[in-house]
Design an enzyme around this catalytic site. Sequence first.
Site, PDB file in Angstrom:
ATOM      1  N   GLY A 238      59.795  79.388 -32.477  1.00  0.00           N
ATOM      2  CA  GLY A 238      60.387  78.828 -33.682  1.00  0.00           C
ATOM      3  C   GLY A 238      59.356  78.169 -34.571  1.00  0.00           C
ATOM      4  N   ARG A 240      56.822  75.427 -36.414  1.00  0.00           N
ATOM      5  CA  ARG A 240      55.749  74.603 -35.893  1.00  0.00           C
ATOM      6  C   ARG A 240      56.189  73.154 -35.718  1.00  0.00           C
ATOM      7  NH1 ARG A 240      49.603  74.016 -38.275  1.00  0.00           N
ATOM      8  NH2 ARG A 240      49.874  76.258 -38.556  1.00  0.00           N
ATOM      9  N   GLU A 260      55.640  79.465 -29.153  1.00  0.00           N
ATOM     10  CA  GLU A 260      55.064  80.365 -30.139  1.00  0.00           C
ATOM     11  C   GLU A 260      55.506  79.814 -31.473  1.00  0.00           C
ATOM     12  OE1 GLU A 260      56.386  84.547 -30.611  1.00  0.00           O
ATOM     13  OE2 GLU A 260      55.812  83.710 -32.554  1.00  0.00           O
ATOM     14  N   CYS A 297      57.391  86.976 -36.736  1.00  0.00           N
ATOM     15  CA  CYS A 297      56.258  86.078 -36.464  1.00  0.00           C
ATOM     16  C   CYS A 297      54.942  86.795 -36.733  1.00  0.00           C
ATOM     17  CB  CYS A 297      56.298  85.536 -35.050  1.00  0.00           C
ATOM     18  SG  CYS A 297      57.184  86.537 -33.885  1.00  0.00           S
TER      19      CYS A 297
END
Lengths: 530, 530
Positions: A238, A240, A260, A297
Site C-alpha cells: 500500500g 508509503r 511494499e 506498483c
Amino acid sequence: MDTVAPLLIAGRWQAAQDGMETFRAFDPASGDAIGPAFPRSGATDVEQALAAASAAAPRLAATDPERIAAFLDAYADALEADADALVQLAHAETGLPAAPRLRGNELPRTCSQLRQAAAAVRGHRWTQPVIDTAAGLRSHHAPLGKPVLVFGPNNFPFAFNAVSGGDFAAAIAARNPVIAKAHPAHPATSQRLAGHAQRVAEAAGLPPATVQLLYDVEPALGLALAGDARLGAVAFTGSRSAGLALKQAADAAGTPFFGELSSLNPVFLLPGALAERGPALAGEFSGSCLLGSGQFCTNPGLVIVPEGAAGDAFVADVQARFAATAPLPLLSRGVLVSLRHAIAALRDAGARLLCGGDAGTTGYRHAPTLLTVGAEDFLADPRRFQAEAFGPCSLLVRAADAAQMQAIASTLEGQLTGTLYRAADGSDDAAWRSLAAALRPRVGRLIADRMPTGVLVSPAQQHGGPFPASTQPGFTAVGLPAAILRFTALQAYDNVPDALLPPELRDRNPGGLPRWTDQHCTTADIGATP
Amino acid sequence: MDTVAPLLIAGRWQAAQDGMETFRAFDPASGDAIGPAFPRSGATDVEQALAAASAAAPRLAATDPERIAAFLDAYADALEADADALVQLAHAETGLPAAPRLRGNELPRTCSQLRQAAAAVRGHRWTQPVIDTAAGLRSHHAPLGKPVLVFGPNNFPFAFNAVSGGDFAAAIAARNPVIAKAHPAHPATSQRLAGHAQRVAEAAGLPPATVQLLYDVEPALGLALAGDARLGAVAFTGSRSAGLALKQAADAAGTPFFGELSSLNPVFLLPGALAERGPALAGEFSGSCLLGSGQFCTNPGLVIVPEGAAGDAFVADVQARFAATAPLPLLSRGVLVSLRHAIAALRDAGARLLCGGDAGTTGYRHAPTLLTVGAEDFLADPRRFQAEAFGPCSLLVRAADAAQMQAIASTLEGQLTGTLYRAADGSDDAAWRSLAAALRPRVGRLIADRMPTGVLVSPAQQHGGPFPASTQPGFTAVGLPAAILRFTALQAYDNVPDALLPPELRDRNPGGLPRWTDQHCTTADIGATP
C-alpha cells in the site's frame, strides 16, 4: 441499511463486537455508495482474532503439509467455480474492467498463485534443508508458529487481496494462520473470497482460525494490531505513509515487517534505442503507463528522455496518445485525491504540465497526465520530483547527455524496478553498463527493453527492492517458493535423533528434495550406499 | 599518556578529528588501566567513515570475487602469523585465558571462519541463482552496494570482533565495505587486527575504505550512525538495551538490523535422563555454565529440574561444584556490575541463593552463583525470572511434573537455544515430543542431550532465534554461507542479454554452481544439449 456484514473470526461469521461503526463501498464509475454496510472493527474483534490465530498457529504448524496443499488447490478451484459472482463484485467495487482484466488476467493469476503455492508445499523446497552429519546438526526453514497479519492493497482485489493473494498464499504455505485486513475499498469482494476460504479450509480439516477477516480497523487500532507481539510477521502492500506507520509499530515489537510501499520505476531511453525505434517506444510506454489506469506498483512514473529531435518526437507522440485518451476510472476517491495532490506537488516543484491534469466529470476519473522537467531542475532537488503520483501519470525528464542520465540514476531512492532501453545493434551497450551499475543497487528488478508493468509469478522474480520501495531488500512478495521464506524461521536441530526430526531433515529423503548434505546438493538418503 | 591511538579511516591511520575524548582498556585481573589512550570518535570521524565506505561500496561490489576470497585467506594467514602478539593483547584486555581459550580455540575459529568465508565466495552458493528461461527472468543474491556497520561484543575479542569476526567475514564475502565499531573493552586487540586487515586488503587491491575502524562513539552518535540511510545493514552482538536502541535507529531509516541480543538458553532435564545419569548431567551442566566464566550468549542460564530425590541430588552436586570453584574473572567492570544487578533482581523476584552471589576481592571477579525457584513462583511472574544474568550464574527451576515443564516452556521469550535431556532408553520420548513442540517456535537451535555452549561454525548452524534472542528469525550470524545472506539484496534481471548479466546468471555456469533452472536444480549450462 439495517444489516451489517459479519466478520470471519475463529472459523465463524459473527457480528462485530464493538460499537457499530460501519462503512460502505463506492462505485468508482458514479461515486455512489453500493452494497451492504460493513463493520469497522474495534478492540474486541481484534483481540478475538489475535487470540484465535495464536491458538491455531501451533496446530497449523504441525499439520501435514499435504492438507495445506489440498486447501490451496481447492481454494483455487472454488474461486474459478465462482468467477462470475466474484468478477461482478470486484468490478462494481473497483471499477476495474470485468474483462479482460479481472476475468481474464487477475483471477487466473490468483488461482495460479494458489496452485503454485500448493506445488511449493508439496515440493518442500522452501524449507531449504542443510545437513551436517559429522556435527549432528540439521537446519531448515519452518513455520513461524505465530499468525501473519496481511494488509491488502486497493489495486488488486483478487491477486493481492489479504484473503486470497500472494501474501496470503505464501503465509499459508508456510503453515501460519492469516489475519486478513482487507482493503476497505472492496469489502464485498473480500467477504465472498473469505467465504470460500473458510469453507474450503474447514473441509480440508485446517484449524478454524487459519483464515480470519477484518474489513477495516481504526488507524490507531491498526497500529496496535501490527505492534502486537503475538504476531509472527506482518505483510503490507500500500501507501508509503500507512506502511511506514505500521512498520514502526511492528519494528517496536521485534516483528518482521514486509512492506511494499511505493516506486517510480524509472525508465531510461538510451539514444540508440530512441533513434532506432522511437515510435514503438512511445507506444510501449503509453500502453504500460495507462494500463489499469496506471494503478500498478510497477507503473513507469519517471522516464528519462534524451534532449534533441528524437526525444522531442517521442514526447510529442506520447503526448498525443495521452491527450487522445478519455479520463480513466480510478479505484476510489482516495486515489483521485492523492493523484491530484501529487500532480500539484510536482508542478509546484517546477514540472511543466504537457497534457491532462484534470479530474473527469463523473465518478473517480482522471485524465492521463504527462509532466516534464529538465535534468538540471530535477537534479537541483531530486527528492521533490520523486513523489509517487499513483495513477495514469508520468514525469518525463529531459537529459542532455549520458552524464546527466548517470547523475539522475545516482539520486534515485530505492525502486521496485529500473528499465533501460538499448539499441538492438549494441551501440548503447557501453552506456548501458555504466547506467546499469548506478541503477543496480537502487532497484529490485533491472529490465532491458520492456516496460515494468506485468509482474510475472516466476521463481526468478523479484517484486521488491531497496527501501523505501520495499522494507526488506533480500525478499520478494511475488514468485514461489521465495515469497514463502518471509514467513519462516530458520530452525536447527542439534544432536536430535532421527525419529524426533521433522521429515525434511530425517536420514530418509522425503522424496526428491535437494538437500545440502555435507556441502553437496543431493537428493540421496543419508547413509545410503552411494 | 600523550599519544592517542589513530583510527583507520579510508585506508589511512589518522588522528581522531573531534575534540580529544579518550579512554583506556582495563586489566580485568587487577582493574588497572592498561595500554595507550584510544579516541572516542565524534561526528567528523563518523562522517568521514560513512562517506569513504559509501564511495567504496560500488567499487567493492564490482570487484572480482577471487580478490575477496584471496583477502579473506590472506587475512587468516596474517592472524596466525601474529598469534603470539594478538593473544597477549587480547588476554591482557579481556582476562580470557591465553590457552587454551584464545590461542587454542578462538583464534583458530576466527581464522577458520575467514577461510570458510573465502571458500563460500569461491563457491558462489550464497548467490542462490534462479533462472526462468521461458520468462527471460534471472535472479540472485548480490552485494547491498552499501556499507555494513558492525558492532562487536565484549566476549569474543577475535571471533566476533567487528574487524575480524563472523559478521565482518560475512559482510566482506558479500562484497560490502565494513565500518567496524569495536568493543571499547579491547581496543588494542582491535587495532592490531585492523592493522592486518588493512595491510592485506591493500595488497589484495581492495578499495581503501573496505575496512574501517572506530574504537568507540558517544551513544547518541552511535544511534545517529546506525540510523544513517547510507548504510546497507547493521549487525550487532551485545546487550539487549543497547541493541534495541540501535535497532530502533536502523528501523527508522529502513535499514535491515541483525542483532543478537540475549538468551537464557533453557535446559530441561527430563525425569528419565536424570534418573539414568544425574551425576553426569551435573558435570556437563557445571562445565558448560562456568566455561569462559559463563560469558557466552549460549550459556545455560535457566535449568528446569524435576522435584524429588534425583533432582535434589542433581542440585546438590551442582551446588558443590560451584561452591568449590574460586571467583571467576569477568571481562570488564561493566559485566561485573550488570551481573550483580541481575542477581539482585532475581533475588528480589523471589529466587533463593544456593551458592555464590559475591564478587571477588581483586579485579573483576565473581563467584559462581546458583539460584533456585519453584515452578509455581516462576509461573506467577515469568518475565521477572527471565532477566539475563550474563556470567557464571544460573537459575534452577524445580518442576513438579511434565505439565509444569510444559507451562514453563510456554512462557519463554525467544531464545537462541533450548535443550532437552532425555533417557537413552526412549522412556522420555513422549514427554520430549510435547515439550519440544512447545519449545520449537521459541528457540533457534533445539538441542538433545548436550549443552548449548560451543556454537559450531557449520552450514547447518542456526545461531539466532525468535525475538528478542535475535531480531530476524530467518537468519543466522554463525554458519556459512547462510550468514552471508544477511548482507545481500535479491536482484532480478528481466530480459537482459547474456553478455550484460553477472557471471552466476549467464547461460554458461561459472563452474559447478547448482542453479534452480526452470524448476530443476542443475549445474548444467543453459542451452547445453542434455
